[in-house]
Scaffold this active site. Structure first.
Site, PDB file in Angstrom:
ATOM      1  N   ASP A  37       8.566   3.299  -3.836  1.00 32.83           N
ATOM      2  CA  ASP A  37       7.783   2.526  -2.529  1.00 32.83           C
ATOM      3  C   ASP A  37       7.050   1.399  -3.414  1.00 32.83           C
ATOM      4  OD1 ASP A  37       7.620   2.954  -0.028  1.00 32.83           O
ATOM      5  OD2 ASP A  37       6.193   4.787   0.100  1.00 32.83           O
ATOM      6  N   GLU A  83       3.478  -2.283   3.249  1.00 29.38           N
ATOM      7  CA  GLU A  83       2.949  -0.983   3.577  1.00 29.38           C
ATOM      8  C   GLU A  83       2.261  -0.635   2.322  1.00 29.38           C
ATOM      9  OE1 GLU A  83       5.797   2.350   4.562  1.00 29.38           O
ATOM     10  OE2 GLU A  83       3.920   3.619   4.993  1.00 29.38           O
ATOM     11  N   ASP A 104       8.323  -2.547   4.712  1.00 28.79           N
ATOM     12  CA  ASP A 104       8.800  -1.181   4.401  1.00 28.79           C
ATOM     13  C   ASP A 104       9.583  -0.727   3.277  1.00 28.79           C
ATOM     14  OD1 ASP A 104       8.165   1.537   4.351  1.00 28.79           O
ATOM     15  OD2 ASP A 104       8.155   1.856   6.546  1.00 28.79           O
ATOM     16  N   ILE A 154      10.007   1.746   1.533  1.00 31.01           N
ATOM     17  CA  ILE A 154      10.852   2.826   1.817  1.00 31.01           C
ATOM     18  C   ILE A 154      10.576   3.483   3.194  1.00 31.01           C
ATOM     19  CG2 ILE A 154      11.609   5.456   1.238  1.00 31.01           C
ATOM     20  CD1 ILE A 154      11.306   4.772  -1.833  1.00 31.01           C
ATOM     21  N   ASP A 155      10.951   3.410   4.235  1.00 31.01           N
ATOM     22  CA  ASP A 155      10.932   3.895   5.432  1.00 31.01           C
ATOM     23  C   ASP A 155      11.626   5.230   5.552  1.00 31.01           C
ATOM     24  OD1 ASP A 155       9.913   4.056   8.042  1.00 31.01           O
ATOM     25  OD2 ASP A 155      11.821   3.326   8.588  1.00 31.01           O
ATOM     26  N   THR A 188      10.079   8.211   4.375  1.00 31.12           N
ATOM     27  CA  THR A 188       9.729   8.987   3.017  1.00 31.12           C
ATOM     28  C   THR A 188      10.341  10.579   2.857  1.00 31.12           C
ATOM     29  OG1 THR A 188       7.402   9.502   3.733  1.00 31.12           O
ATOM     30  CG2 THR A 188       8.056   7.533   2.369  1.00 31.12           C
ATOM     31  N   ASP A 195       7.301  -0.541  10.491  1.00 29.35           N
ATOM     32  CA  ASP A 195       8.171   0.441  10.757  1.00 29.35           C
ATOM     33  C   ASP A 195       9.093   0.082  12.037  1.00 29.35           C
ATOM     34  OD1 ASP A 195       7.549   2.592   9.023  1.00 29.35           O
ATOM     35  OD2 ASP A 195       5.863   2.950  10.199  1.00 29.35           O
TER      36      ASP A 195
HETATM   37  N1  A2P Z   1       1.834  10.542  14.290  1.00 29.55           N
HETATM   38  C1  A2P Z   1       2.947   9.858  14.113  1.00 29.55           C
HETATM   39  N2  A2P Z   1       3.569   9.093  14.955  1.00 29.55           N
HETATM   40  C2  A2P Z   1       4.620   8.430  14.719  1.00 29.55           C
HETATM   41  N3  A2P Z   1       4.969   8.011  13.638  1.00 29.55           N
HETATM   42  C3  A2P Z   1       4.266   8.360  12.506  1.00 29.55           C
HETATM   43  C4  A2P Z   1       3.243   9.551  12.768  1.00 29.55           C
HETATM   44  N4  A2P Z   1       2.914   9.760  11.427  1.00 29.55           N
HETATM   45  C5  A2P Z   1       3.475   8.775  10.653  1.00 29.55           C
HETATM   46  N5  A2P Z   1       4.341   8.178  11.126  1.00 29.55           N
HETATM   47  C6  A2P Z   1       5.306   7.101  10.561  1.00 29.55           C
HETATM   48  O1  A2P Z   1       6.605   7.579  11.099  1.00 29.55           O
HETATM   49  C7  A2P Z   1       7.624   6.864  10.062  1.00 29.55           C
HETATM   50  C8  A2P Z   1       8.584   7.693   9.980  1.00 29.55           C
HETATM   51  O2  A2P Z   1       9.476   7.845  11.128  1.00 29.55           O
HETATM   52  P1  A2P Z   1      10.685   8.897  11.098  1.00 29.55           P
HETATM   53  O3  A2P Z   1      10.262  10.252  11.501  1.00 29.55           O
HETATM   54  O4  A2P Z   1      11.240   8.211  12.599  1.00 29.55           O
HETATM   55  O5  A2P Z   1      11.432   8.707   9.976  1.00 29.55           O
HETATM   56  C9  A2P Z   1       6.793   6.699   9.027  1.00 29.55           C
HETATM   57  O6  A2P Z   1       6.770   5.369   8.650  1.00 29.55           O
HETATM   58  C10 A2P Z   1       5.612   7.324   9.266  1.00 29.55           C
HETATM   59  O7  A2P Z   1       4.426   6.547   8.855  1.00 29.55           O
HETATM   60  P2  A2P Z   1       3.800   6.784   7.173  1.00 29.55           P
HETATM   61  O8  A2P Z   1       4.657   6.475   6.341  1.00 29.55           O
HETATM   62  O9  A2P Z   1       2.380   5.930   7.511  1.00 29.55           O
HETATM   63  O10 A2P Z   1       3.478   8.236   7.360  1.00 29.55           O
HETATM   64 MG    MG Z   2       7.899   3.838   7.445  1.00 35.76          MG
END
Ligand code: A2P
Ligand code: MG
Length: 353
Positions: free
Chosen positions: A45, A68, A133, A135-136, A138, A294
């Site tokens: 990241d 991010e 982002d 690394i989307d 993770t 995202d």
């Molecule tokens: N409660 C939530 N609802 C929707 N998206 C979320 C939630 N918590 C985290 N995310 C984010 O979902 C993204 C991943 O999505 P997917 O499940 O579709 O791969 C991440 O960027 C994550 O953010 P973060 O990295 O800040 O935790």
């Molecule tokens: Mg992400």
């Protein structure tokens, strides 16, 4: 028209940063990271954010960046910082002309921290703002599945350029998604795709390489004669989107094919190339605000491939409100001709009407 330079720099920057993330991903898959090593995703990241911001700042010094990550953890943890620097300082595209376009190596470990912190823009309605982002997905990265390196350029609130690197998607746009796409993808063969779109110019994909850009193909969503023939893409993490509500919407639309689950904006990419048709992200927590990094690149990619992207109320995603999509709830992406029907079904299932 325009934005060709932005697209090219963004594609090369994402390609170079993806090399770094792949290095960490494969070390992890081979078990070469020490057990007490800091989370590999943290290294990927921070490293990818530094590399991409370096490329943007070199080419577009007046642009703002909403990234991010921010560096405070690295300013305290010097061991982690030097591990990341060891990764970052050696990553080069295997093509010196392309690499030179990105501004060459980062100057020093200390400068890397300041570069990471250039991602601190508050966003907003005016000016040129990149949403990054590094690394989307993770969770996908950690389980050896799908993840994506995502970069979008927002100008006066409107997404103009979107680039997404997906190291673990199949290269061939015609490969249909299998249910295990979210699983272990550590086998390199035939994998790695770079997607991009410029507003008004359509969407393309090309193989991810370790050098200059490979030739591209236009991509488009699959024509779906009626909703019952559609395939859903959804997240793997039940905490990020409501899989029970998704299933109820699928049922209402007459869909019998099982949903394909994959992490990250690889979902937007998959429907944009016709591997799957509808991406639903129905809220689990009412108070969660989606982040612009995202969605910015994926939103444009799908719309340029013939799709529509809205929230659960049928409103376009609004990237002009700062770092989050504060005016939106959830995401519904579908072929443009089906969007109204999908929104209707979502609203019935969520009791919005
Ligand atoms: N409660 C939530 N609802 C929707 N998206 C979320 C939630 N918590 C985290 N995310 C984010 O979902 C993204 C991943 O999505 P997917 O499940 O579709 O791969 C991440 O960027 C994550 O953010 P973060 O990295 O800040 O935790
Ligand atoms: Mg992400």
């Amino acid at each position: 028209m325009g934005y060709e330079k932005e697209r090219r720099i963004a594609e090369l920057a994402v390609q170079r940063a993806t090399l770094l993330t792949k290095k960490v991903f494969h070390e992890k898959a081979k078990g070469e990271l020490a057990k007490d090593d800091k989370s590999p995703v943290t290294k990927g990241d921070f490293g990818a954010q530094a590399l991409i911001i370096q490329a943007i700042a070199h080419n577009f010094p007046n642009d703002e960046i909403v990234g991010e990550e921010e560096s405070s953890e690295l300013r305290q943890d010097t061991a982690l910082r030097s591990e990341i620097w060891d990764l970052v300082k050696d990553i080069k595209l295997n093509d010196s002309a392309s690499d030179a376009l990105l501004g060459g190596p980062l100057p020093s470990e200390e400068a890397m921290l300041d570069i990471i912190d250039k991602g601190n823009s508050p966003g907003g309605p005016k000016g040129r703002i990149w949403a990054l982002d590094p690394i989307d997905g993770t969770k996908g990265f950690l389980r050896g599945g799908q993840y994506a390196v995502c970069l979008g350029l927002i100008v006066d609130g409107d997404v103009k350029v979107g680039v997404i690197g997906c190291p673990n998607l199949p290269v061939d746009d015609a490969t249909s998604l299998s249910a295990d796409i979210g699983g272990n993808q550590s086998d390199e063969e035939g994998k790695g795709v770079l997607f991009s779109a410029v507003q008004g110019e359509g969407a393309i994909s090309r193989p991810l390489t370790s050098g200059g850009l490979a030739p591209s193909n236009p991509i488009s969503m699959r024509p779906v004669p009626d909703t019952s023939k559609a395939v859903f893409c959804e997240g793997v993490e039940a905490g990020h989107s409501n899989q029970g509500d998704n299933a109820a919407v699928a049922k209402r639309l007459g869909i019998t094919a099982p949903s394909v689950r994959l992490d990250s904006q690889a979902k937007y990419c998959s429907i944009a190339r016709g591997a799957g048709d509808i991406y639903l992200r129905l809220p689990v927590r009412k108070d969660y605000q989606e982040k612009i990094w995202d969605h910015a690149a994926g939103d444009l990619l799908v719309r340029e491939a013939g799709g529509q992207v809205t929230d659960i109320y049928g409103k376009r995603l609004d990237f002009s409100k700062g770092r989050t999509l504060i005016e939106n709830k959830g995401v519904v992406a579908a072929p443009a001709a089906l969007q109204d029907q999908v929104i209707e079904a979502v609203q019935v299932v969520l009791n919005l009407k």
